[in-house]
Design a protein around this motif. Structure first.
Motif, PDB file in Angstrom:
ATOM      1  N   SER A  83     121.462  55.144 -14.339  1.00 54.12           N
ATOM      2  CA  SER A  83     122.086  56.129 -15.226  1.00 54.12           C
ATOM      3  C   SER A  83     123.604  55.994 -15.230  1.00 54.12           C
ATOM      4  O   SER A  83     124.274  56.742 -15.921  1.00 54.12           O
ATOM      5  N   HIS A  84     124.146  55.073 -14.433  1.00 50.07           N
ATOM      6  CA  HIS A  84     125.594  54.895 -14.416  1.00 50.07           C
ATOM      7  C   HIS A  84     125.930  53.469 -14.848  1.00 50.07           C
ATOM      8  O   HIS A  84     125.319  52.523 -14.356  1.00 50.07           O
ATOM      9  N   PRO A  85     126.894  53.312 -15.749  1.00 47.95           N
ATOM     10  CA  PRO A  85     127.195  51.967 -16.260  1.00 47.95           C
ATOM     11  C   PRO A  85     127.662  50.993 -15.170  1.00 47.95           C
ATOM     12  O   PRO A  85     127.485  49.787 -15.312  1.00 47.95           O
ATOM     13  N   PRO A 106     116.167  55.009 -10.793  1.00 49.81           N
ATOM     14  CA  PRO A 106     115.115  55.921 -11.257  1.00 49.81           C
ATOM     15  C   PRO A 106     114.560  56.886 -10.204  1.00 49.81           C
ATOM     16  O   PRO A 106     113.962  57.886 -10.584  1.00 49.81           O
ATOM     17  N   THR A 107     114.731  56.619  -8.909  1.00 44.45           N
ATOM     18  CA  THR A 107     114.166  57.546  -7.921  1.00 44.45           C
ATOM     19  C   THR A 107     115.237  58.276  -7.117  1.00 44.45           C
ATOM     20  O   THR A 107     114.945  58.935  -6.130  1.00 44.45           O
ATOM     21  N   SER A 108     116.480  58.118  -7.494  1.00 48.37           N
ATOM     22  CA  SER A 108     117.595  58.876  -6.913  1.00 48.37           C
ATOM     23  C   SER A 108     117.884  58.566  -5.447  1.00 48.37           C
ATOM     24  O   SER A 108     118.461  59.384  -4.744  1.00 48.37           O
ATOM     25  N   MET A 462     127.390  69.999 -10.798  1.00 49.52           N
ATOM     26  CA  MET A 462     126.872  68.627 -10.809  1.00 49.52           C
ATOM     27  C   MET A 462     125.536  68.616 -11.559  1.00 49.52           C
ATOM     28  O   MET A 462     124.851  69.633 -11.611  1.00 49.52           O
ATOM     29  N   SER A 463     125.178  67.464 -12.154  1.00 48.66           N
ATOM     30  CA  SER A 463     123.944  67.500 -12.930  1.00 48.66           C
ATOM     31  C   SER A 463     122.769  66.896 -12.171  1.00 48.66           C
ATOM     32  O   SER A 463     122.912  65.947 -11.406  1.00 48.66           O
ATOM     33  N   ILE A 464     121.602  67.465 -12.418  1.00 48.02           N
ATOM     34  CA  ILE A 464     120.367  67.018 -11.768  1.00 48.02           C
ATOM     35  C   ILE A 464     119.974  65.669 -12.375  1.00 48.02           C
ATOM     36  O   ILE A 464     119.909  65.555 -13.599  1.00 48.02           O
ATOM     37  N   PRO A 465     119.699  64.651 -11.549  1.00 49.15           N
ATOM     38  CA  PRO A 465     119.239  63.382 -12.121  1.00 49.15           C
ATOM     39  C   PRO A 465     117.996  63.604 -12.991  1.00 49.15           C
ATOM     40  O   PRO A 465     117.103  64.362 -12.620  1.00 49.15           O
ATOM     41  N   ALA A 466     117.951  62.946 -14.137  1.00 50.77           N
ATOM     42  CA  ALA A 466     116.893  63.199 -15.125  1.00 50.77           C
ATOM     43  C   ALA A 466     115.476  63.147 -14.536  1.00 50.77           C
ATOM     44  O   ALA A 466     114.669  64.035 -14.815  1.00 50.77           O
ATOM     45  N   PRO A 467     115.141  62.143 -13.702  1.00 47.92           N
ATOM     46  CA  PRO A 467     113.751  62.075 -13.226  1.00 47.92           C
ATOM     47  C   PRO A 467     113.370  63.264 -12.334  1.00 47.92           C
ATOM     48  O   PRO A 467     112.179  63.567 -12.195  1.00 47.92           O
ATOM     49  N   LEU A 468     114.347  63.929 -11.727  1.00 49.49           N
ATOM     50  CA  LEU A 468     114.027  65.071 -10.870  1.00 49.49           C
ATOM     51  C   LEU A 468     113.891  66.346 -11.686  1.00 49.49           C
ATOM     52  O   LEU A 468     113.269  67.318 -11.262  1.00 49.49           O
TER      53      LEU A 468
END
Ligand SMILES: *Cc1c(COP(=O)(O)O)cnc(C)c1O
Length: 498
Positions: A83-85, A106-108, A462-468
């Motif tokens: 998720s980060h370039p 993908p799994t943080s 802070m934002s929650i990682p999308a998969p979580l």
């Protein structure tokens, strides 16, 4: 580059064969049998992560062309996987202290750095060797590896993946990540016991000739996604170089300036990759091995005694709750001057007595490169709280162990060299402990880990990682629980061979 076993098996393996096997025939770990390549930093400075990775990895994968390596890396780190370039960005706390965020996959957790790449490498290796048995990726996990392996291998054609995790040893979020895994080639079971039980059970299967024969008759072959697999370590070397280059590019360090890396350690894989990077020419001053209350490694580096005969503690940094750090064997091999007889003796003591001791001279050699300390749960919580208070930055408990140990290191040694702490998981993956550190008790009381996620996000910005974000709404697909002596049967069951 060929690979040999740490335990003296005379057979040499190509990278493809070493990666496919996972473990050597004699139970040893694969290590490069040729001298490590030296990596020139300058040509890599202006490149992006994937191009840096290709240059660093290529000397280790002789059977693969540069273009093939780039393609594998592109599949692993390109697209929307991270998720980060920058893939593994640095976050500056102050001019001396940086966090290397390894959790944008993908799994943080940082396991994605290796486990998004490993499936590419394994299927590539199978094609190179003409191996047509279906690889069965057999994995014991302390929490993060399992999910990362499931995610990495999910629906990869011609592979099966089987994950065993300790029933009581993983966080609620980790458990749910694995139990909800999709994919037609994935199997998950909880094992009654701790991580060492699960890992010992899985390791025994790799040494089980009868099982190998049975599987081979049915067209399967065991392989490993644990950090005992060389294919796991290799991609981890890259981000130490990349972090250094990023610091240099930002003018935060001078050319050739030596820096420290702090690595929250469990199975000794991540920090071993840093050690290889140092041996390949990365200017490293000290590698700081941070442990939690299961401080076997801290005792080892300080005294030379490796002693697993001690209570096993469950801590708030569960991915480091390990008493037998498998990858240490690769360091032992180097410390023993690459003498497998010496390694075998230490390992025999470990297996028979649960302990071994290295010579005083070896302790001194280790101390040139390594320093180790540990932090208990209270110190870990305090590190999360204080770092948030001072810098408005949330650490996960594993990374916080690193931060706490680094403070001890600085206080004891006065070393103020620039330091990079490996940030090994997103704080949201361990929301309960993190919330305890930064939110008032009244706000937490009675709330589940899943309810704490949005609360933490709101109060910290802070934002929650999308998969979580959607995890608690996914259907549970895996409910198998077994005893630790049922792992072998579990594998046969999953493969439909019973
Ligand atoms: C696996 C893991 C560790 C420990 O890494 P090792 O390579 O086993 O030493 C630390 N932190 C997190 C979050 C992990 O998932």
């Amino acid at each position: 580059m060929l690979y040999c076993s740490t335990r003296g098996d005379k057979q040499l393996y190509t990278a493809a064969r070493a990666v496919l096997r996972g473990l050597a025939r004699d139970g040893g770990l694969f290590v490069p049998s040729d001298p490590l390549p030296t990596i020139a930093l300058e040509p890599l400075a202006s490149l992006g992560y994937i191009e840096r990775a290709a240059a660093i990895i290529q000397p280790f994968l002789e059977e693969f062309s540069f273009a093939e390596i780039e393609t594998m890396l592109q599949r692993a780190y390109g697209g929307a996987n991270f998720s980060h370039p920058s893939i593994a960005p640095l976050h500056r706390l102050n001019d001396d202290l940086f966090l290397l965020e390894l959790w944008h996959g993908p799994t943080s957790a940082f396991k994605d750095m290796a486990l998004q790449f490993l499936p590419q490498l394994l299927t590539g290796a199978a094609a190179k060797t003409g191996e047509n048995a279906t690889p069965v990726i057999l994995t014991a996990t302390s929490g993060d590896t399992g999910k990362a392996a499931l995610e990495g291998f999910c629906d990869v054609p011609g592979t099966r993946v089987i994950v065993f995790y300790p029933e009581e040893g993983v966080s609620i979020i980790q458990q749910r990540q694995m139990a909800t895994q999709e994919g037609s080639n994935v199997h998950v079971a909880a094992v009654r016991g701790n991580f060492d039980d699960a890992q010992a059970g899985v390791k025994a299967l790799f040494a089980d000739r009868a099982l190998a024969d049975e599987l081979s008759r049915r067209g399967f072959k065991l392989s490993s996604a644990n950090s005992i697999n060389w294919g796991r370590l290799l991609p981890q070397i890259v981000y130490y170089f990349s972090a250094y280059l990023d610091l240099q590019n930002s003018g935060l360090i001078n050319h050739g300036e030596k820096i420290n890396f702090v690595v929250p350690t469990g199975n000794f894989g991540n920090i071993l990759a840093a050690y290889y990077a140092a041996r390949m020419g990365l200017p490293v001053k000290k590698l700081i091995c941070a442990a939690n209350r299961n401080n076997v490694l801290t005792e080892f580096f300080n005294t030379g005694l490796y002693n697993r005969n001690r209570p096993f503690y469950r801590t708030i940094s569960p991915s480091m709750d390990i008493l037998v750090s498998s990858n240490l064997e690769r360091l032992l091999f180097e410390l023993a001057g690459r003498n497998p007889a010496q390694v075998k003796e230490w390992i025999r003591f470990l297996q028979e007595k649960g302990a071994y001791r290295v010579e005083h001279d070896t302790v001194k050699v280790m101390a040139e490169m390594f320093w180790s300390g540990w932090a208990d749960d209270d110190e870990t919580i305090a590190a999360i709280r204080n770092t948030y208070g001072e810098y408005r930055y949330l650490l996960d408990p594993h990374t916080a162990v690193g931060k706490a140990v680094h403070e001890k290191y600085r206080a004891l040694t006065g070393d103020h060299a620039k330091t990079v702490i490996a940030a090994t998981a997103s704080p949201f993956k361990f929301a309960e402990s993190v919330a305890r550190a930064v939110l008032p008790p009244a706000q937490i009381a009675g709330r589940s880990a899943f309810e704490l996620l949005p609360l933490l996000a709101q109060s910290t910005g802070m934002s929650i990682p999308a998969p979580l974000q959607k995890l608690d709404r996914l259907p549970v697909r895996h409910r198998t629980v077994i005893n630790k002596n049922e792992i072998r049967r579990g594998v046969l069951d999953f493969l439909g061979l019973n």
